[in-house]
Design an enzyme around this catalytic site. Structure first.
Site, PDB file in Angstrom:
ATOM      1  N   ASP A  48      69.486  66.550 -12.912  1.00 64.61           N
ATOM      2  CA  ASP A  48      69.877  67.042 -11.591  1.00 64.61           C
ATOM      3  C   ASP A  48      71.398  67.214 -11.543  1.00 64.61           C
ATOM      4  OD1 ASP A  48      70.814  64.429 -11.283  1.00 64.61           O
ATOM      5  OD2 ASP A  48      68.955  63.803 -10.316  1.00 64.61           O
ATOM      6  N   ASP A  50      75.025  66.937  -9.292  1.00 59.38           N
ATOM      7  CA  ASP A  50      75.775  66.416  -8.143  1.00 59.38           C
ATOM      8  C   ASP A  50      77.052  67.234  -8.027  1.00 59.38           C
ATOM      9  OD1 ASP A  50      73.888  64.347  -7.895  1.00 59.38           O
ATOM     10  OD2 ASP A  50      74.972  63.125  -9.350  1.00 59.38           O
ATOM     11  N   ASP A 129      82.173  54.511 -11.536  1.00 63.83           N
ATOM     12  CA  ASP A 129      81.937  53.316 -12.346  1.00 63.83           C
ATOM     13  C   ASP A 129      82.400  53.441 -13.793  1.00 63.83           C
ATOM     14  OD1 ASP A 129      79.947  55.211 -12.742  1.00 63.83           O
ATOM     15  OD2 ASP A 129      78.280  53.806 -12.633  1.00 63.83           O
TER      16      ASP A 129
HETATM   17  P1  ATP Z   1      71.763  60.013 -13.745  1.00 59.54           P
HETATM   18  O1  ATP Z   1      71.664  60.936 -14.885  1.00 59.54           O
HETATM   19  O2  ATP Z   1      71.011  58.733 -13.949  1.00 59.54           O
HETATM   20  O3  ATP Z   1      71.512  60.633 -12.396  1.00 59.54           O
HETATM   21  P2  ATP Z   1      74.444  59.752 -12.778  1.00 59.54           P
HETATM   22  O4  ATP Z   1      75.710  59.501 -13.543  1.00 59.54           O
HETATM   23  O5  ATP Z   1      74.343  61.046 -12.032  1.00 59.54           O
HETATM   24  O6  ATP Z   1      73.286  59.557 -13.806  1.00 59.54           O
HETATM   25  P3  ATP Z   1      73.859  58.429 -10.313  1.00 59.54           P
HETATM   26  O7  ATP Z   1      73.227  57.090 -10.156  1.00 59.54           O
HETATM   27  O8  ATP Z   1      73.095  59.633  -9.901  1.00 59.54           O
HETATM   28  O9  ATP Z   1      74.275  58.518 -11.826  1.00 59.54           O
HETATM   29  O10 ATP Z   1      75.248  58.372  -9.570  1.00 59.54           O
HETATM   30  C1  ATP Z   1      76.057  59.542  -9.405  1.00 59.54           C
HETATM   31  C2  ATP Z   1      77.522  59.233  -9.640  1.00 59.54           C
HETATM   32  O11 ATP Z   1      77.999  58.334  -8.637  1.00 59.54           O
HETATM   33  C3  ATP Z   1      77.763  58.517 -10.976  1.00 59.54           C
HETATM   34  O12 ATP Z   1      78.040  59.449 -11.978  1.00 59.54           O
HETATM   35  C4  ATP Z   1      78.949  57.627 -10.679  1.00 59.54           C
HETATM   36  O13 ATP Z   1      80.141  58.313 -10.935  1.00 59.54           O
HETATM   37  C5  ATP Z   1      78.856  57.359  -9.190  1.00 59.54           C
HETATM   38  N1  ATP Z   1      78.291  56.028  -8.899  1.00 59.54           N
HETATM   39  C6  ATP Z   1      76.995  55.735  -8.662  1.00 59.54           C
HETATM   40  N2  ATP Z   1      76.835  54.437  -8.405  1.00 59.54           N
HETATM   41  C7  ATP Z   1      78.052  53.869  -8.493  1.00 59.54           C
HETATM   42  C8  ATP Z   1      78.553  52.532  -8.332  1.00 59.54           C
HETATM   43  N3  ATP Z   1      77.730  51.531  -8.058  1.00 59.54           N
HETATM   44  N4  ATP Z   1      79.880  52.349  -8.490  1.00 59.54           N
HETATM   45  C9  ATP Z   1      80.705  53.388  -8.759  1.00 59.54           C
HETATM   46  N5  ATP Z   1      80.295  54.638  -8.937  1.00 59.54           N
HETATM   47  C10 ATP Z   1      78.990  54.898  -8.806  1.00 59.54           C
HETATM   48 MG    MG Z   2      72.643  61.686 -10.697  1.00 60.91          MG
END
Ligand code: ATP
Ligand code: MG
Length: 420
Positions: A48, A50, A129
């Site tokens: 997906d 963002d 993060d």
């Molecule tokens: P995925 O492929 O699992 O969706 P993702 O990197 O997009 O991986 P998400 O959980 O969708 O992860 O979170 C989106 C973004 O928000 C992350 O890339 C990160 O930068 C930020 N993020 C999410 N949770 C946290 C947190 N607890 N602390 C800091 N940043 C966070």
């Molecule tokens: Mg994501």
């Protein structure tokens, strides 16, 4: 200096391209951010997309016909474009000062209570993060922004917390679980400070609301990498803070641990094959060693096997839920799966049809198979139930459907989005 990557438009979804363009047309900055850019660097198709922008949630909402502000911990906007949902967030700063005495007291451990203060792209990158998640890509100009060395870490396959790891874990202890999740899923190594800080703060996970831990549990265990994730959680002693003491109830090398491992690899295989998986089965298998031990104790103190299993199931679910808010629909299913174990073992003729028709028969049978594979039980029982399934294939798992037909039970409702 690494050369910045250039991606093709076709690497992005139509929705992501549209959202970035539309925001930019309205005069805002907008970038695809986070996991999608990381996955593209790794040559993978993102699951997906963002988008991060300097528009506020209200401004974002005004740019699109089909946009909804949602959010528990912070506001985000879901924009729906041609069946796809793009998550749009406003650039934020990491730190928020406690606004009341109560907040100040609650955040004594260093936990972040709010992170809804808007900021610049630079600040937005620093509050994320991991370095590998702080990557931005402007799909209109092909500009790639990496201020914290995320690209190098993707190439070196390193999970590195941004800033001081212990401090960032204290702000939000769930980041420890995220570190493990990404390490297991991407097969990356933990950078040494990111790794060593875990030991000093892991117990803070106990203060996280159980509902949030369950959301995170689903991401950890239902994403196709549950087996390596479980190993890493055990390695960093994060399993007990996540799932309660009872889930770590298995000693290295014991059949119980093998049973858990088999359940995890089976689940991962199903995910890889695109077959459906239910958290109930995996939870039932992971807590099985604890339930079994508890039931054995109760039997030794005089309870019948069926009653002992029933009480043990109740106790273990109750203990688990202090840490992990397992929704009722799953915990009831877990208990049914456990309750059926001694019943299947009896192989009573008059109960055959009832058991076969039970909604959780298949899952119970699968747990029985795992027990036979790992606990040298002999396969009489599973052979018996394999025969019965061949004899009455139409019955298997049919009870619920029949009750629905007869109007004894309302038809299954479609699950609502928990964010709505
Ligand atoms: P995925 O492929 O699992 O969706 P993702 O990197 O997009 O991986 P998400 O959980 O969708 O992860 O979170 C989106 C973004 O928000 C992350 O890339 C990160 O930068 C930020 N993020 C999410 N949770 C946290 C947190 N607890 N602390 C800091 N940043 C966070
Ligand atoms: Mg994501």
């Amino acid at each position: 200096m690494l050369a910045p990557p250039v991606f093709e438009s076709s690497d992005f979804s139509r929705g992501a391209l549209h959202v970035v363009e539309q925001l930019q047309d309205e005069g805002f900055d907008a970038y695809v951010v986070g996991g999608a850019v990381r996955d593209l660097l790794l040559g993978k198709r993102p699951k997906d997309f963002d988008v991060a922008t300097n528009a506020t949630p209200d401004q974002i909402k005004q740019c699109f016909r089909n946009a909804r502000i949602i959010g528990r911990r912070f506001q985000i906007v879901h924009v729906r474009v041609a069946g796809e949902i793009i998550e749009v967030t406003t650039f934020r700063r990491g730190h928020d000062v406690a606004r009341s005495e109560q907040d100040a007291r609650a955040s004594q451990s260093g936990r972040l209570l709010r992170d809804n203060v808007y900021g610049s792209l630079e600040e937005d990158a620093r509050r994320r993060d991991l370095t590998i998640n702080a990557l931005y890509y402007d799909t209109s100009s092909n500009q790639f922004i990496d201020q914290l060395g995320g690209q190098a870490d993707v190439i070196d396959r390193i999970i590195r917390i941004i800033g001081d790891p212990a401090e960032r874990y204290r702000e939000d202890p769930v980041r420890m679980l995220r570190v493990v999740r990404f390490a297991a899923r991407l097969q990356f190594d933990l950078e040494s400070d990111t790794e060593s800080a875990i030991a000093s703060v892991r117990t803070l996970l106990r203060d996280i609301p159980p509902a949030r831990l369950f959301d995170e549990w689903l991401k950890l265990f239902m994403n196709g990498s549950s087996a390596p994730t479980f190993r890493l959680l055990r390695h960093y002693e994060l399993l007990a803070p996540l799932m309660g003491e009872t889930a770590s109830f298995a000693i290295e090398g014991e059949p119980a641990l093998e049973l858990q491992a088999l359940a995890l690899t089976n689940t991962d295989r199903r995910v890889a094959d695109g077959r459906p998986v239910t958290p109930a089965f995996l939870l039932a298998a992971l807590y099985w060693p604890a339930v079994q031990a508890c039931a054995e104790q109760l039997t030794a103190s005089g309870e019948s096997p069926l009653q002992a299993m029933h009480s043990a199931g109740q106790q273990i679910v109750q203990q688990a839920c202090q840490q992990l808010a397992i929704p009722k629909r799953f915990s009831l299913a877990m208990r049914d799966i456990w309750d059926l174990q001694p019943r299947l073992e009896r192989m009573q003729q008059k109960k055959i049809k009832d058991h076969l028709a039970h909604r959780w028969f298949r899952a119970s049978f699968d747990l029985r198979l795992l027990r036979e594979q790992t606990h040298s039980l002999g396969d009489d029982c599973s052979a018996f139930w394999t025969d019965q399934q061949k004899r009455y294939p139409e019955l298997v798992g049919s009870a619920r459907a029949r009750q629905e037909e007869r109007g004894e039970r309302p038809p299954r409702r479609r699950r609502r989005n928990r964010d709505s």
